[in-house]
Design an enzyme around this catalytic site. Structure first.
Site, PDB file in Angstrom:
ATOM      1  N   ASN A  10       0.852  -1.191   0.000  1.00  0.00           N
ATOM      2  CA  ASN A  10       0.000   0.000   0.000  1.00  0.00           C
ATOM      3  C   ASN A  10       0.892   1.247   0.000  1.00  0.00           C
ATOM      4  OD1 ASN A  10      -1.478   2.266   1.100  1.00  0.00           O
ATOM      5  ND2 ASN A  10      -3.127   0.834   1.538  1.00  0.00           N
ATOM      6  N   HIS A  13       0.994   5.938   2.146  1.00  0.00           N
ATOM      7  CA  HIS A  13       1.824   6.734   3.055  1.00  0.00           C
ATOM      8  C   HIS A  13       3.018   7.367   2.357  1.00  0.00           C
ATOM      9  CE1 HIS A  13      -0.646   5.987   6.470  1.00  0.00           C
ATOM     10  NE2 HIS A  13      -0.666   4.698   6.174  1.00  0.00           N
ATOM     11  N   HIS A  46      -5.386   3.842  -2.063  1.00  0.00           N
ATOM     12  CA  HIS A  46      -6.744   4.203  -1.633  1.00  0.00           C
ATOM     13  C   HIS A  46      -7.002   5.653  -2.027  1.00  0.00           C
ATOM     14  CE1 HIS A  46      -9.736   4.395   2.038  1.00  0.00           C
ATOM     15  NE2 HIS A  46     -10.299   4.739   0.903  1.00  0.00           N
ATOM     16  N   ARG A  48      -9.080   8.378  -1.356  1.00  0.00           N
ATOM     17  CA  ARG A  48     -10.101   8.757  -0.366  1.00  0.00           C
ATOM     18  C   ARG A  48     -10.935   9.912  -0.894  1.00  0.00           C
ATOM     19  NH1 ARG A  48      -9.105   6.600   4.941  1.00  0.00           N
ATOM     20  NH2 ARG A  48     -10.794   7.972   5.556  1.00  0.00           N
ATOM     21  N   ARG A  52      -6.750  13.006   0.709  1.00  0.00           N
ATOM     22  CA  ARG A  52      -5.710  13.443   1.637  1.00  0.00           C
ATOM     23  C   ARG A  52      -4.319  12.928   1.268  1.00  0.00           C
ATOM     24  NH1 ARG A  52      -7.297  10.021   6.997  1.00  0.00           N
ATOM     25  NH2 ARG A  52      -9.284  11.011   6.588  1.00  0.00           N
ATOM     26  N   GLU A  73      -8.332   0.635  -3.659  1.00  0.00           N
ATOM     27  CA  GLU A  73      -9.258   0.697  -2.514  1.00  0.00           C
ATOM     28  C   GLU A  73     -10.155   1.905  -2.670  1.00  0.00           C
ATOM     29  OE1 GLU A  73      -7.243   0.887   1.195  1.00  0.00           O
ATOM     30  OE2 GLU A  73      -6.198  -0.993   0.894  1.00  0.00           O
ATOM     31  N   THR A 104      -8.610   3.553   7.702  1.00  0.00           N
ATOM     32  CA  THR A 104      -9.865   2.808   7.633  1.00  0.00           C
ATOM     33  C   THR A 104     -10.124   2.100   8.964  1.00  0.00           C
ATOM     34  OG1 THR A 104      -9.273   2.422   5.339  1.00  0.00           O
ATOM     35  CG2 THR A 104     -11.160   1.204   6.191  1.00  0.00           C
ATOM     36  N   GLU A 154     -11.148  -9.201   2.118  1.00  0.00           N
ATOM     37  CA  GLU A 154      -9.923  -8.899   2.853  1.00  0.00           C
ATOM     38  C   GLU A 154     -10.319  -8.804   4.316  1.00  0.00           C
ATOM     39  OE1 GLU A 154      -7.193  -5.956   1.294  1.00  0.00           O
ATOM     40  OE2 GLU A 154      -6.645  -5.341   3.331  1.00  0.00           O
ATOM     41  N   HIS A 193      -4.185  -4.612   7.374  1.00  0.00           N
ATOM     42  CA  HIS A 193      -4.358  -3.486   8.294  1.00  0.00           C
ATOM     43  C   HIS A 193      -3.545  -3.696   9.568  1.00  0.00           C
ATOM     44  CE1 HIS A 193      -5.939   0.161   9.944  1.00  0.00           C
ATOM     45  NE2 HIS A 193      -6.521   0.380   8.783  1.00  0.00           N
TER      46      HIS A 193
HETATM   47  N1  PXP Z   1      -6.052  -2.959   3.751  1.00  0.00           N
HETATM   48  C1  PXP Z   1      -6.994  -1.983   3.752  1.00  0.00           C
HETATM   49  C2  PXP Z   1      -8.343  -2.299   3.206  1.00  0.00           C
HETATM   50  C3  PXP Z   1      -6.690  -0.686   4.213  1.00  0.00           C
HETATM   51  O1  PXP Z   1      -7.638   0.268   4.194  1.00  0.00           O
HETATM   52  C4  PXP Z   1      -5.386  -0.423   4.671  1.00  0.00           C
HETATM   53  C5  PXP Z   1      -5.028   0.950   5.138  1.00  0.00           C
HETATM   54  O2  PXP Z   1      -5.106   1.844   4.096  1.00  0.00           O
HETATM   55  C6  PXP Z   1      -4.437  -1.469   4.624  1.00  0.00           C
HETATM   56  C7  PXP Z   1      -4.808  -2.727   4.194  1.00  0.00           C
HETATM   57  C8  PXP Z   1      -3.019  -1.260   5.043  1.00  0.00           C
HETATM   58  O3  PXP Z   1      -2.933  -0.965   6.397  1.00  0.00           O
HETATM   59  P1  PXP Z   1      -1.572  -0.516   7.020  1.00  0.00           P
HETATM   60  O4  PXP Z   1      -1.190   0.784   6.398  1.00  0.00           O
HETATM   61  O5  PXP Z   1      -1.878  -0.413   8.478  1.00  0.00           O
HETATM   62  O6  PXP Z   1      -0.561  -1.598   6.705  1.00  0.00           O
END
Ligand code: PXP
Length: 245
Positions: A10, A13, A46, A48, A52, A73, A104, A154, A193
């Site tokens: 992901n 960040h 994602h 959003r 952001r 996402e 999320t 998921e 997550h």
């Molecule tokens: N899966 C989903 C559906 C998410 O919304 C997120 C956070 O954006 C993640 C995985 C990844 O989470 P993390 O950044 O805590 O590894």
């Protein structure tokens, strides 16, 4: 022979760092190339509602540049469906979205929001986009997934990741049972997550889980070793855990 386990990285960040100063760097496409070079199986991002971190243009640019799979996402809104149909990601993961949340929080309520989620799933599936639903490891929620028509879920690992001691192990057991149940219904099970370089091991050992989506901990690790090494480290850890399962 254990099923292989895949990693979706992901990149939200990485975009967060860029948006903190509205600079052109760090370049998401450079990150995507390094993540793919390290062997990751998918790029997750994602878009959003408040934009952001990931911007609309990022989604199009990443889709064009990537050589693996895009896991897009999105909230279950008409605006996001329109963008997904235009971008044509390989996968869409439908997530609940609240404006004020840090990330999320909690999974989708596929019982309470059944019609809305079913409609979005059908619209995306008709365009050959594989739909995944981000849900809690809850049997009642999972039971409704075949009626919605999504081939993938998921499982939300946030409660497991954020707890310690007895509560953590109880939640791990819930995830194991939920994964097994969903798998028995013919649903592909992913998870994500809050996963990091420690707590991922136990999740990767669950044999019915096919893909992990991980962001925050890997981008944090990349500060010290770079995103390519951070990706390799996570892949090695996941694959070793799966081999031991
Ligand atoms: N899966 C989903 C559906 C998410 O919304 C997120 C956070 O954006 C993640 C995985 C990844 O989470 P993390 O950044 O805590 O590894």
């Amino acid at each position: 022979m254990n099923l292989p386990i895949e990693l979706g990285v992901n990149i939200d960040h990485i975009a967060n760092i860029r948006q903190a100063r509205f600079t052109p760097y760090p370049d998401l496409l450079e990150a995507v190339a390094l993540i793919e070079k390290a062997g990751a199986h998918a790029i997750t991002l994602h878009l959003r509602e408040d934009r952001r971190h990931i911007q609309d243009a990022d989604v199009y640019a990443v889709r064009k540049a990537l050589t693996t799979r895009m896991n897009f996402e999105m909230g279950a809104t008409a605006e996001m469906v329109k963008i997904a149909l235009d971008v044509q990601p390989h996968d869409v993961c439908v997530v609940p979205e609240k404006r004020e949340e840090l990330t999320t929080e909690g999974g989708l309520d596929v019982i309470g929001q059944f019609e809305r989620i079913q409609k979005v799933t059908q619209e995306l599936s008709r365009a050959n986009i594989r739909v995944s639903l981000f849900i809690e490891p809850d049997m009642e929620q999972i039971r409704r997934v075949p009626d919605i028509g999504a081939p993938v879920i998921e499982l939300h690992t946030g409660t497991y990741a954020n707890n310690t001691g007895e509560a953590k192990w109880r939640e791990l057991e819930r995830i194991q049972q939920a994964a097994e149940f969903a798998h028995s219904l013919g649903i592909q099970v992913n998870a994500g997550h809050g996963l990091d370089y420690q707590n991922t091991v136990a999740i990767a050992m669950i044999p019915t889980i096919r893909e992990l989506n991980i962001g925050h901990a890997m981008v944090a690790r990349a500060v010290f070793v770079g995103i390519e090494a951070a990706t390799r480290e996570m892949l090695v850890l996941m694959q070793a855990a799966r081999a031991d399962a």
